[in-house]
Design a protein around this motif. Structure first.
Motif, PDB file in Angstrom:
ATOM      1  N   UNK A   1      38.141  44.684  33.382  1.00  0.00           N
ATOM      2  CA  UNK A   1      38.817  43.410  33.611  1.00  0.00           C
ATOM      3  C   UNK A   1      37.927  42.469  34.414  1.00  0.00           C
ATOM      4  N   UNK A   2      38.077  41.196  34.129  1.00  0.00           N
ATOM      5  CA  UNK A   2      37.227  40.178  34.729  1.00  0.00           C
ATOM      6  C   UNK A   2      37.493  40.046  36.219  1.00  0.00           C
ATOM      7  N   UNK A   3      38.736  40.114  36.635  1.00  0.00           N
ATOM      8  CA  UNK A   3      39.066  39.909  38.049  1.00  0.00           C
ATOM      9  C   UNK A   3      38.486  41.024  38.919  1.00  0.00           C
ATOM     10  N   UNK A   4      38.433  42.234  38.386  1.00  0.00           N
ATOM     11  CA  UNK A   4      37.814  43.331  39.144  1.00  0.00           C
ATOM     12  C   UNK A   4      36.311  43.133  39.287  1.00  0.00           C
ATOM     13  N   UNK A   5      35.684  42.600  38.248  1.00  0.00           N
ATOM     14  CA  UNK A   5      34.248  42.322  38.325  1.00  0.00           C
ATOM     15  C   UNK A   5      33.984  41.244  39.377  1.00  0.00           C
ATOM     16  N   UNK A   6      34.823  40.230  39.421  1.00  0.00           N
ATOM     17  CA  UNK A   6      34.665  39.170  40.416  1.00  0.00           C
ATOM     18  C   UNK A   6      34.867  39.721  41.821  1.00  0.00           C
ATOM     19  N   UNK A   7      35.887  40.547  42.010  1.00  0.00           N
ATOM     20  CA  UNK A   7      36.108  41.168  43.322  1.00  0.00           C
ATOM     21  C   UNK A   7      34.962  42.103  43.691  1.00  0.00           C
TER      22      UNK A   7
ATOM     23  N   UNK B   1      27.919  32.488  48.531  1.00  0.00           N
ATOM     24  CA  UNK B   1      28.766  33.448  47.812  1.00  0.00           C
ATOM     25  C   UNK B   1      30.195  32.937  47.662  1.00  0.00           C
ATOM     26  N   UNK B   2      30.692  32.177  48.655  1.00  0.00           N
ATOM     27  CA  UNK B   2      32.026  31.586  48.508  1.00  0.00           C
ATOM     28  C   UNK B   2      32.047  30.575  47.371  1.00  0.00           C
ATOM     29  N   UNK B   3      31.016  29.749  47.276  1.00  0.00           N
ATOM     30  CA  UNK B   3      30.963  28.757  46.205  1.00  0.00           C
ATOM     31  C   UNK B   3      30.839  29.419  44.834  1.00  0.00           C
ATOM     32  N   UNK B   4      30.010  30.438  44.738  1.00  0.00           N
ATOM     33  CA  UNK B   4      29.846  31.136  43.460  1.00  0.00           C
ATOM     34  C   UNK B   4      31.139  31.860  43.072  1.00  0.00           C
ATOM     35  N   UNK B   5      31.802  32.480  44.032  1.00  0.00           N
ATOM     36  CA  UNK B   5      33.065  33.165  43.745  1.00  0.00           C
ATOM     37  C   UNK B   5      34.136  32.179  43.289  1.00  0.00           C
ATOM     38  N   UNK B   6      34.221  31.028  43.935  1.00  0.00           N
ATOM     39  CA  UNK B   6      35.195  30.014  43.524  1.00  0.00           C
ATOM     40  C   UNK B   6      34.903  29.523  42.111  1.00  0.00           C
TER      41      UNK B   6
END
Length: 112
Positions: free
Chosen positions: A24-30, A80-85
Motif C-alpha cells: 500500500x502507498x500510505x505504508x510506503x510513505x510512512x 523531509x516534511x516538504x517531500x512527505x507533504x
C-alpha cells in the motif's frame, strides 16, 4: 548513550524497511518518513552527544559544542516534511483517480 541511540536507529531502519516493502502507498510513505527520522538520529549520534558552551569566542574557554549536526538535522527535517507533504498529495490524487492504493492493482493488465 550514543550506543542506545544507534540501537534505536537500527530498529527504526528495520521498521522503515518493512513499511517500504509493503503493497500500500500510505505504508510506503510512512516508511520513508520513519527512515528520514532514523537518519536524523544517526546524524545526531555521529556528530556526538557532547555538552559544552556555545561556540562564541568572547565566552568561556571550555569545550565547545559543534552546531553543524543540529543545523544539518534542522534542514533535513524541513526538506523531509516538504517531500512527505508532496507525496501525500500525490497519493491522495492517485487514490481519487484510481480508487485504490494497492500497488499490485495499479499496474496495467498484462493479459490484454
Amino acid at each position: 548513550m550514543e550506543s542506545l541511540i544507534v540501537i534505536l536507529v537500527g530498529i527504526l531502519v528495520a521498521v522503515a524497511t518493512y513499511l517500504i516493502l509493503s503493497r500500500t502507498v500510505i505504508r510506503v510513505i510512512l516508511g520513508t518518513a520513519v527512515l528520514s527520522h532514523a537518519v536524523h538520529l544517526l546524524i545526531l549520534s555521529v556528530g556526538g552527544l557532547k555538552k559544552g558552551a556555545v561556540p562564541l569566542l568572547s565566552q568561556s574557554d571550555g569545550p565547545y559544542t559543534d552546531a553543524l549536526p543540529q543545523a544539518l538535522i534542522l534542514t533535513a527535517i524541513v526538506i523531509s516534511f516538504a517531500v512527505t507533504a508532496f507525496v501525500l498529495v500525490l497519493a491522495y490524487r492517485m487514490y481519487s483517480t484510481n480508487g485504490t492504493d494497492d500497488f499490485s492493482k495499479l499496474g496495467g493488465s498484462s493479459d490484454e
